[in-house]
Each structure stands twice: as structure tokens, then as C-alpha cells.
Write a protein that holds these residues in place. Sequence first.
Motif, PDB file in Angstrom:
ATOM      1  N   ASP A   1      57.934  46.074  24.301  1.00 54.88           N
ATOM      2  CA  ASP A   1      57.374  47.237  25.002  1.00 54.88           C
ATOM      3  C   ASP A   1      58.181  48.513  24.771  1.00 54.88           C
ATOM      4  O   ASP A   1      57.626  49.617  24.806  1.00 54.88           O
ATOM      5  CB  ASP A   1      57.320  46.961  26.515  1.00 54.88           C
ATOM      6  CG  ASP A   1      56.308  45.892  26.881  1.00 54.88           C
ATOM      7  OD1 ASP A   1      56.388  45.375  28.012  1.00 54.88           O
ATOM      8  OD2 ASP A   1      55.442  45.576  26.041  1.00 54.88           O
TER       9      ASP A   1
ATOM     10  N   GLN B   1      59.418  40.325  25.549  1.00 52.51           N
ATOM     11  CA  GLN B   1      58.322  41.209  25.931  1.00 52.51           C
ATOM     12  C   GLN B   1      58.835  42.612  26.236  1.00 52.51           C
ATOM     13  O   GLN B   1      58.226  43.617  25.854  1.00 52.51           O
ATOM     14  CB  GLN B   1      57.595  40.646  27.159  1.00 52.51           C
ATOM     15  CG  GLN B   1      56.323  41.385  27.528  1.00 52.51           C
ATOM     16  CD  GLN B   1      55.266  41.309  26.443  1.00 52.51           C
ATOM     17  OE1 GLN B   1      54.923  40.229  25.990  1.00 52.51           O
ATOM     18  NE2 GLN B   1      54.778  42.454  26.001  1.00 52.51           N
TER      19      GLN B   1
ATOM     20  N   HIS C   1      57.161  51.549  22.633  1.00 49.16           N
ATOM     21  CA  HIS C   1      55.902  52.185  23.029  1.00 49.16           C
ATOM     22  C   HIS C   1      56.017  52.946  24.356  1.00 49.16           C
ATOM     23  O   HIS C   1      55.043  53.547  24.811  1.00 49.16           O
ATOM     24  CB  HIS C   1      54.803  51.119  23.153  1.00 49.16           C
ATOM     25  CG  HIS C   1      54.653  50.266  21.923  1.00 49.16           C
ATOM     26  ND1 HIS C   1      54.109  50.745  20.751  1.00 49.16           N
ATOM     27  CD2 HIS C   1      55.016  48.979  21.670  1.00 49.16           C
ATOM     28  CE1 HIS C   1      54.124  49.786  19.828  1.00 49.16           C
ATOM     29  NE2 HIS C   1      54.669  48.703  20.367  1.00 49.16           N
TER      30      HIS C   1
ATOM     31  N   GLU D   1      58.805  54.998  33.053  1.00 54.93           N
ATOM     32  CA  GLU D   1      58.557  53.736  32.361  1.00 54.93           C
ATOM     33  C   GLU D   1      59.863  53.122  31.862  1.00 54.93           C
ATOM     34  O   GLU D   1      60.054  51.907  31.903  1.00 54.93           O
ATOM     35  CB  GLU D   1      57.596  53.963  31.195  1.00 54.93           C
ATOM     36  CG  GLU D   1      56.169  54.314  31.622  1.00 54.93           C
ATOM     37  CD  GLU D   1      55.286  54.638  30.437  1.00 54.93           C
ATOM     38  OE1 GLU D   1      55.726  55.434  29.573  1.00 54.93           O
ATOM     39  OE2 GLU D   1      54.176  54.094  30.359  1.00 54.93           O
TER      40      GLU D   1
END
Length: 393
Positions: free
Chosen positions: A333, A329, A336, A342
Amino acid sequence: MTKHLDPRLRRLALTFAARLTELGEGYVSREEAVQLLGLSALCREHILLIGPPGTAKTALVEEFSRMLQAKSFAYLLTRFTEPAELFGAIDVRSFQKDGTYHVNTEGMLPRAEFVFLDELFHGSSAILNTLLTLVNERVFYNGAKPEPAALQSMIAASNDLPDDPTLLAFCDRFLFRCRLDYVGDDAIERLLTVGWEAEQHQIRSPDRPAREPDTFELADLRTLQAAVADVDVSPVVGELSKILLTLREEAVQFSDRRAVKAQKAIAASALLAGRGTAESADLGVLASLWNNAYDETAIRRVLEGHGVAVADPAAPSRTLEEVRFDVRQVETDLPHVVAAEEHRHLLRRLGRLLAEVRAGHPQAHDLLGQIQQAQTRVLRALQDLSGEEGFDV
């Protein structure tokens, strides 16, 4: 300076602790659940029991309520449960006579001191919205009129935590968490012995509970609840702050609400041990205050890193496949992600996953390498984005 409890208060606290121990002795591998029920009652907070059916959740809560001689209410929620099944039916006569909407709450949830709701998250939005006011404010709105609720503690059960963000926000109101799984292999024989004795009693005396626990007066519990506020937590506030900062660094979900209420749980832990001053050992209760299921292991590891002894969790560690899913996962991610913060969040997630694999699956060398490669990619992306050098994994 150590604050000493009044001798009578100390005897009361130790008596309550002894009653909890006696209660736990009647079950197999449920000591942690009993202790957390006691702490939640002392704090007047709520607790969520997580585990499959058939793990003695209902029996445990019923016996706990009998021990306190408290008014209790228990119900299994489904998608089709109506609010009236929990809160009471409308008073038709009053409605017909003067148009007043009023619910008859006698014997229903708003009048109970301890409430057990099985499969809580199956409840409708109308039920959960009403429960939110009850757990937050101890108030039940009977029509337009607010009525004080008798609720001391709400005990909820679920097979697992919900994924819906709205339900997770409601879930955060339950301060304590406890996993109840089927007993381990080494306790099977004892489970059969204890369980058969209970079944024999049920056959011979179907109208009587298998055990009548020694009681602890609800008035005495209220005395202890008031005493929680007088426990001195200042000796551990500095250590607690450091632990909370570490949890933030590792992207563990621990809301400000939980951080503040954690002090109440720490104070209750000290009181249950007969002390008027909190000690480092009381910080171990933080291991039961997690919000996100994936954070449970991380909180225990952080506590141990700060020298706080934590009992082994009742639930087994996550499977290798569950960890692999999380790593995939993160890799999904990464393309993006745009902002520097982030990227740092992904880096903290990978750090937690790396520690989890090293602790629970040290033989998974391929996964360890995969996580380290992902860390390198995130670091390079962050360096390219910010122009900074020399980040520390």
C-alpha cells in the motif's frame, strides 16, 4: 460514592450469575460464551459466535433458552433459504379475498424472544434487510403494517467474519463477540467424558434433553434489564475515554455506536457481579466488543496497558504467516499512499503489528526488523510530505 443495589435486586442478579455458572459447568471450555450470553440478554443486545461447526453452539443456545423458559427460534441459513422459512408463509386466503399481503408469523422468528441463526451471513439480502429492522427496532413489517417483535436477543453464528463491507455494517449491530474453537489439548479427556454421558442419555432417552437446567424466570430477567439503566457508570467514564482514545490512536475499528453501547455492557457486568456502581474490572468486557477480527488482540493489549485485567482469549493468537501477510500488505500500500493522514494510518498499523509480533512471536527477529524498516520508510515519506521533523515511532 458507591451506589448500593436494593437487596432483592442484588439477590436476583447474583441468582442469574449462579444460573449462568451452572449452565457453563455442563460444557467444556465454554464459560466465556455462557457469560457473554448472559450479558447480551441483560443488555437486550445481540451476540455473534464465531467458530467452526461442532463446537456446541446450538446446544448451548438451546439450553440457555430453556433456562429462561423463553420462546426460541433456531435455523441454519443457506444461500437458498427463503424468507418464508424464517418469518412465515403468506396468508393466501387474505391475499385472495381482499389483496392484503400478510404473513402468518405464529411459531416463527418474529414471535421468538431468543433467536439463534447459524451461518447468518449466508442469508439473502431480503432476509438480512428484514433482520436489520428486527435487531435495530424490534419491529417486523408484516406487509405494510409494522408489528412489534418479541425479540430480546439475537444470537448468530458464523465460521468467520465476512469481508463484504455491507455485511460488516450489519455485523456491527451485534455488540458482543465470542470465539468458540475446538477444546484445548488439556481438556480432551474431559470432553470425551462429558460427551459420552450426553450420548448415552440420547440413546436411552432420545426425546428428552440431556440436562434440564435450573430455570430463571423471564420476568426476573426483564427486571434486571430495567436495572441496567440505574447502574452508575460515571466512576469509569474517564478511564473508558482514555481507552477509546488509545484505540483510535492505534487505528482499531471501534465505532461511535459501539463506544456508546459499551457503557451498557459495562453496567451489565457490574450488575451481574451484584453491584450498583461500575468498577475498573468491568471495563474488561470491552475485550468482547471488537468489530474487526484483527483488532481483538489489540483491544486486549490496550486494556492491559491501562491496567484492566483481561482473561486470556479462547482463540489462539494469529499465525506468523498471517502477520507476515499483513506486513506485506502495508508495504504494497505504501507506494500508493498520498495524504499525510494515510501515512499516519499505516504507521499506526505497523505499530500494532510490531506489538503483536513482540507479544506472540518474539523469536521472529527477521519480521521484527522488516516492520521496523517499514516504519522508517513511512516516517521518511511523512516527513518529506509535511516538512516536519522528529516523529516518534
